[in-house]
Design a protein around this motif. Structure first.
Motif, PDB file in Angstrom:
ATOM      1  N   UNK A 175       0.470   9.362   0.496  1.00 20.56           N
ATOM      2  CA  UNK A 175       1.235  10.241  -0.367  1.00 20.56           C
ATOM      3  C   UNK A 175       2.890   8.784   0.293  1.00 20.56           C
ATOM      4  N   UNK A 176       3.450   9.113  -0.948  1.00 19.55           N
ATOM      5  CA  UNK A 176       4.703   8.164  -1.059  1.00 19.55           C
ATOM      6  C   UNK A 176       4.502   6.536  -1.008  1.00 19.55           C
ATOM      7  N   UNK A 177       5.101   5.877  -0.228  1.00 16.53           N
ATOM      8  CA  UNK A 177       5.656   5.024  -0.300  1.00 16.53           C
ATOM      9  C   UNK A 177       4.829   3.443  -0.426  1.00 16.53           C
ATOM     10  N   UNK A 178       3.766   3.935   1.262  1.00 16.22           N
ATOM     11  CA  UNK A 178       2.369   3.216   0.633  1.00 16.22           C
ATOM     12  C   UNK A 178       1.384   2.937   0.021  1.00 16.22           C
ATOM     13  N   UNK A 179       1.807   4.066  -1.210  1.00 15.93           N
ATOM     14  CA  UNK A 179       0.407   4.367  -2.503  1.00 15.93           C
ATOM     15  C   UNK A 179       1.768   2.922  -3.682  1.00 15.93           C
ATOM     16  N   UNK A 180       3.057   3.571  -3.413  1.00 17.38           N
ATOM     17  CA  UNK A 180       3.699   3.044  -4.354  1.00 17.38           C
ATOM     18  C   UNK A 180       3.861   1.892  -4.375  1.00 17.38           C
ATOM     19  N   UNK A 181       3.783   0.761  -2.418  1.00 13.07           N
ATOM     20  CA  UNK A 181       4.017  -0.224  -2.329  1.00 13.07           C
ATOM     21  C   UNK A 181       2.790  -0.920  -2.273  1.00 13.07           C
ATOM     22  N   UNK A 182       1.462  -1.214  -2.278  1.00 13.36           N
ATOM     23  CA  UNK A 182       0.510  -1.007  -2.563  1.00 13.36           C
ATOM     24  C   UNK A 182      -0.090  -1.310  -3.883  1.00 13.36           C
ATOM     25  N   UNK A 183       0.747  -0.157  -4.634  1.00 15.44           N
ATOM     26  CA  UNK A 183       0.063  -0.825  -6.356  1.00 15.44           C
ATOM     27  C   UNK A 183       1.647  -2.040  -6.822  1.00 15.44           C
ATOM     28  N   UNK A 184       2.650  -1.841  -6.075  1.00 13.35           N
ATOM     29  CA  UNK A 184       2.941  -2.940  -7.114  1.00 13.35           C
ATOM     30  C   UNK A 184       3.612  -4.224  -5.666  1.00 13.35           C
ATOM     31  N   UNK A 185       2.045  -3.972  -4.742  1.00 11.47           N
ATOM     32  CA  UNK A 185       2.250  -5.587  -4.344  1.00 11.47           C
ATOM     33  C   UNK A 185       3.367  -5.898  -2.492  1.00 11.47           C
ATOM     34  N   UNK A 186       3.831  -5.120  -2.600  1.00  7.50           N
ATOM     35  CA  UNK A 186       5.021  -5.199  -1.405  1.00  7.50           C
ATOM     36  C   UNK A 186       4.596  -4.963  -0.260  1.00  7.50           C
ATOM     37  N   UNK A 187       4.424  -5.695   0.823  1.00  7.39           N
ATOM     38  CA  UNK A 187       3.863  -5.608   2.729  1.00  7.39           C
ATOM     39  C   UNK A 187       4.364  -3.785   2.793  1.00  7.39           C
ATOM     40  N   UNK A 188       3.695  -3.322   3.577  1.00  8.97           N
ATOM     41  CA  UNK A 188       4.113  -2.363   3.866  1.00  8.97           C
ATOM     42  C   UNK A 188       3.088  -2.088   5.588  1.00  8.97           C
ATOM     43  N   UNK A 189       3.937  -1.170   6.451  1.00 10.66           N
ATOM     44  CA  UNK A 189       3.033  -0.836   7.321  1.00 10.66           C
ATOM     45  C   UNK A 189       2.825   0.393   8.186  1.00 10.66           C
ATOM     46  N   UNK A 190       3.700   0.934   7.158  1.00 11.73           N
ATOM     47  CA  UNK A 190       3.261   3.056   7.580  1.00 11.73           C
ATOM     48  C   UNK A 190       2.946   3.040   6.194  1.00 11.73           C
ATOM     49  N   UNK A 191       2.833   4.695   7.027  1.00 11.16           N
ATOM     50  CA  UNK A 191       1.864   5.738   5.514  1.00 11.16           C
ATOM     51  C   UNK A 191       2.092   7.001   6.172  1.00 11.16           C
ATOM     52  N   UNK A 192       2.741   7.758   5.368  1.00 11.43           N
ATOM     53  CA  UNK A 192       2.721   8.965   5.171  1.00 11.43           C
ATOM     54  C   UNK A 192       1.873   9.728   4.673  1.00 11.43           C
ATOM     55  N   UNK A 228       3.560   9.362  -5.968  1.00  9.70           N
ATOM     56  CA  UNK A 228       1.615   9.625  -6.493  1.00  9.70           C
ATOM     57  C   UNK A 228       1.348   9.856  -4.892  1.00  9.70           C
ATOM     58  N   UNK A 229      -0.441   9.979  -4.818  1.00  6.00           N
ATOM     59  CA  UNK A 229      -0.912  10.051  -4.450  1.00  6.00           C
ATOM     60  C   UNK A 229      -2.297   9.520  -3.789  1.00  6.00           C
ATOM     61  N   UNK A 230      -2.670   9.915  -3.165  1.00  3.47           N
ATOM     62  CA  UNK A 230      -4.468   8.942  -3.121  1.00  3.47           C
ATOM     63  C   UNK A 230      -5.656   9.592  -1.868  1.00  3.47           C
ATOM     64  N   UNK A 231      -6.560  10.557  -2.671  1.00  5.09           N
ATOM     65  CA  UNK A 231      -7.106  11.519  -1.895  1.00  5.09           C
ATOM     66  C   UNK A 231      -8.155  10.839  -1.342  1.00  5.09           C
ATOM     67  N   UNK A 232      -8.253  11.125   0.535  1.00  7.20           N
ATOM     68  CA  UNK A 232      -8.645  10.778   1.604  1.00  7.20           C
ATOM     69  C   UNK A 232      -9.912  11.517   1.410  1.00  7.20           C
ATOM     70  N   UNK A 233     -10.102  12.226   0.976  1.00 11.40           N
ATOM     71  CA  UNK A 233     -11.550  13.568   0.790  1.00 11.40           C
ATOM     72  C   UNK A 233     -12.750  12.892   0.575  1.00 11.40           C
ATOM     73  N   UNK A 234     -13.791  13.366   0.954  1.00 14.81           N
ATOM     74  CA  UNK A 234     -15.242  13.044   0.851  1.00 14.81           C
ATOM     75  C   UNK A 234     -15.309  12.601  -0.845  1.00 14.81           C
ATOM     76  N   UNK A 235     -15.124  13.797  -1.699  1.00 18.57           N
ATOM     77  CA  UNK A 235     -15.517  14.032  -2.643  1.00 18.57           C
ATOM     78  C   UNK A 235     -14.947  12.943  -3.675  1.00 18.57           C
TER      79      UNK A 235
END
Length: 506
Positions: A54-71, A151-158
């Motif tokens: 959730x949050x900054x990692x998802x946002x930055x990936x979507x706009x092509x911004x480098x990031x080294x941390x994730x919530x 913005x959130x991305x599921x890490x769930x199996x389904x």
């Protein structure tokens, strides 16, 4: 490698609304990132936890911004979950727990991961510290500051890789808009620091703050007073570190936040006219200088020097008949203000502050040299006073050229190149830049058998001035002979021979 995110959105803020899949897209995800996320997903599956990026990692990936941390948010105990995830790495990383906030942090594969349990919050008017209780993913997204951070991305199996976007944050990303997910008046009243974060994201990402959100910042600006200074300054530093800091500072000014958190900078704003003669708006001049230096260096303290280089102009402003507006001595007065401003803003009181103070005090010197015939003496004094910070000073002084007259700018820059060339020539010959006195105070006391006293300081200063003026060469023999001459004039007699002193020195 690539993850396919299914983009979903809620057609309204109604919690009962059905999510609708309307498109798919691909987002680049490195092999290492996917390796980490799959470990997290497997741990979540074993524990039976719903888990999301959730949050900054998802946002930055979507706009092509480098990031080294994730919530990572889970519906359950985030601290326990972090401990379980840590066990899956070799070596097992340390789990740092922050019980006050209900979060835990681990560093795995050079990646910073922060874990928290999904929660909902309620605030009291006088405090930004919320009452926190467990909640759902939807509750957690509702408490987020901006749609682009919800913005959130599921890490769930389904549904691994599904993008969950209840507030049309993806649309805001595409339009480069900063907007709150809920009523902005409530969002900023609950946590006023979010107003600083809005300006910071606008500055960092070159986004626009949505009009309703911007108006809410203006209406709630006074609420920033309940935020600790350290948190405010942290956001100020992030704005200053952005590619174009003027975006953030201009927003702080226009929303009224800057009037509360940094009134000395607001005092620079505006141009006063008398007898038809005006001066430039020193606030917007300062922003241009900050942007200019930001193009050349990422050094936060050089950027602070740019912010503060003219800070004392309002205190030194005078109108002189036949001459116009003057700001005599603003560089000296500005240097005196730097420690006070750093203290008020909770910035460091160490060598970083002393560097900024020094650059503010000296920022006019290279400009002055570029306007006149350059003497070796003037160059020596500049090199001596700037010392190892000469290059930083030249960067600041060049950034200070903001004239709209292209011819004038071109002329100044050419003159600056001449100053640099002359400095190189004089430094090569006289070695002044990292100058060490050829005769020290201890040597003077030993030679004349005197205690620490005023004559020692006088002799040291006379030697320094003679070297800078080119009266004597910058070496021990010349300094020793000059010292004896001046000491004799002061009535001091040497108690040791030159050879004895040289032996003692060796």
């Amino acid at each position: 490698m690539k993850i396919i995110f299914k983009l979903v959105y809620s057609p309204s803020s109604d919690s009962r609304a059905v999510f609708i899949t309307f498109a798919t897209m691909e987002i680049n995800c490195t092999e290492k990132e996917l390796f980490i996320f799959k470990k997290i997903a497997h741990a979540a599956e074993e524990l039976g936890l719903e888990t999301y990026l959730i949050g900054g990692f998802v946002r930055d990936k979507l706009i092509g911004r480098n990031t080294k941390d994730a919530d990572i948010v889970c519906v359950g105990d985030g601290i326990r979950f972090a401990s379980e995830v840590a066990k899956r790495f070799n070596p097992v990383p340390q789990v740092n727990v922050f019980k006050t906030y209900g979060t835990a942090h681990i560093k795995a594969e050079e990646f910073d991961l922060e874990f928290v349990g999904a929660r909902k919050e309620s605030y009291k008017y006088h405090s930004r510290n919320p009452e926190v209780m467990p909640g759902t993913l939807e509750d957690d997204q509702h408490r987020r500051d901006f749609t682009i951070n919800a913005l959130a991305v599921s890490l769930n199996k389904d549904d691994f890789g599904k993008l969950i976007d209840p507030f049309k944050g993806l649309n805001d990303l595409e339009k480069k808009i900063v907007r709150t997910p809920l009523n902005p008046l409530q969002t900023f009243s609950d946590d006023p620091l979010r107003m600083m974060r809005a300006t910071r994201f606008a500055s960092q990402l070159n986004f626009t703050i949505e009009e309703k959100t911007l108006l809410a910042i203006k209406d709630n600006a006074y609420r920033i007073n309940i935020i600790p200074q350290e948190r405010i300054t942290e956001e100020l530093n992030k704005i200053l570190a952005s590619p174009k800091p003027s975006v953030g500072f201009d927003l702080l000014y226009k929303t009224g936040l800057l009037h509360i958190i940094f009134p000395q900078m607001v005092d620079l704003a505006g141009a006063e006219y008398k007898d038809g003669v005006g001066h430039k708006d020193n606030f917007y001049h300062t922003l241009q200088v900050v942007d200019n230096i930001a193009k050349k260096t990422n050094d936060l303290w050089l950027r602070w020097a740019a912010v503060l280089h003219d800070i004392a102009k309002p205190l030194t402003k005078k109108f002189e008949n036949g001459h116009g507006w003057t700001f005599h001595g603003h560089e000296v007065a500005g240097g005196k203000l730097v420690p006070k401003i750093f203290s008020k803003l909770k910035l460091p009181q160490n060598e970083k502050m002393r560097l900024v103070k020094k650059l503010v005090e000296l920022h006019l010197r290279p400009i002055g040299l570029s306007k006149e015939e350059i003497t070796d003496s003037a160059i020596r004094r500049l090199l001596f006073d700037a010392g190892e910070d000469f290059d930083a000073l030249m960067l600041l002084s060049e950034a200070d050229i903001t004239s709209k007259n292209r011819y004038k700018v071109k002329k100044y820059m050419e003159n600056f190149q001449l100053v640099r060339q002359r400095c190189e020539e004089v430094e090569k010959k006289d070695r002044i830049r990292n100058w060490q006195p050829p005769i020290t105070g201890e040597m003077i006391m030993d030679i004349f058998n005197i205690p620490p006293s005023k004559p020692v300081g006088i002799l040291k200063n006379l030697i320094k001035e003679a070297i800078l003026d080119g009266q004597i060469e910058n070496n021990y023999d010349a300094a020793y002979d000059f010292m004896l001459q001046k000491a004799n004039e002061m009535g001091l007699d040497s108690k040791k021979s030159k050879s004895e002193i040289e032996n003692h020195k060796s």
